[in-house]
Design a protein around this motif. Structure first.
Motif: not given
Length: 178
Positions: A108-114
């Protein structure tokens, strides 16, 4: 799976030295760390790195589910490394006050969200990460000499049947036919 991901991490470090790895420079506002964590004396002296194994075979690393989420915690004094696996189906706040399975944060938000999902839900201070796809895992296994398996005829039928998506009934019938 954990040892394979650890080897993947080492492989990435090796490839990084050769210049074959994409790198991302995180901006200061990209990653969120809880204020209590930043000031926690117990956590100082450790470096935490997120290791993501994404479900991609086409080379794409963006916006795909993570099959594996591991936190590598390194004691900066003793150099002891501890690996903790986060269950992919753990129900967490994955970002923007949306709750879902932990493996959906990357999709849903790439590495930033993860990374933010790990930091916010687990009170961590992760600012570094490594992402590998399924092909990297294959390359690591091959670089280590691969795996040799001795399979019985029945095991071979069921293994190949599972890969092809056959039902158990089809595999049972095929085994009876031999």
């Amino acid at each position: 799976m954990i040892p394979l991901l650890a080897f993947g991490f080492l492989y990435v470090q090796f490839e990084k030295k050769l210049g074959n790895i994409d790198t991302v420079t995180l901006q200061s506002g990209d990653i969120q760390v809880n204020e209590e964590v930043e000031n926690n004396a117990v956590l100082h002296g450790y470096t935490n790195i997120a290791l993501f194994g994404v479900d991609s075979r086409d080379g794409s690393m963006d916006y795909t589910n993570t099959d594996t989420i591991i936190i590598a915690s390194i004691n900066n004094d003793t150099k002891v490394v501890k690996l903790v696996s986060i269950y992919r189906d753990t129900y967490l706040n994955i970002g923007e006050d949306r709750y879902g399975k932990a493996n959906a944060a990357y999709a849903n938000g790439g590495y930033k969200w993860a990374i933010n999902m790990l930091n916010q839900n687990l009170d961590l201070d992760i600012t570094d990460f490594v992402t590998v796809n399924m092909n990297a895992l294959v390359e690591v296994v091959d670089a280590l000499g691969g795996f040799d398996f001795d399979l019985t005829a029945k095991e071979n039928i069921y293994l190949n049947g599972a890969i092809l998506g056959h039902s158990r009934e089809v595999m049972d019938q095929h085994y009876e036919d031999i």
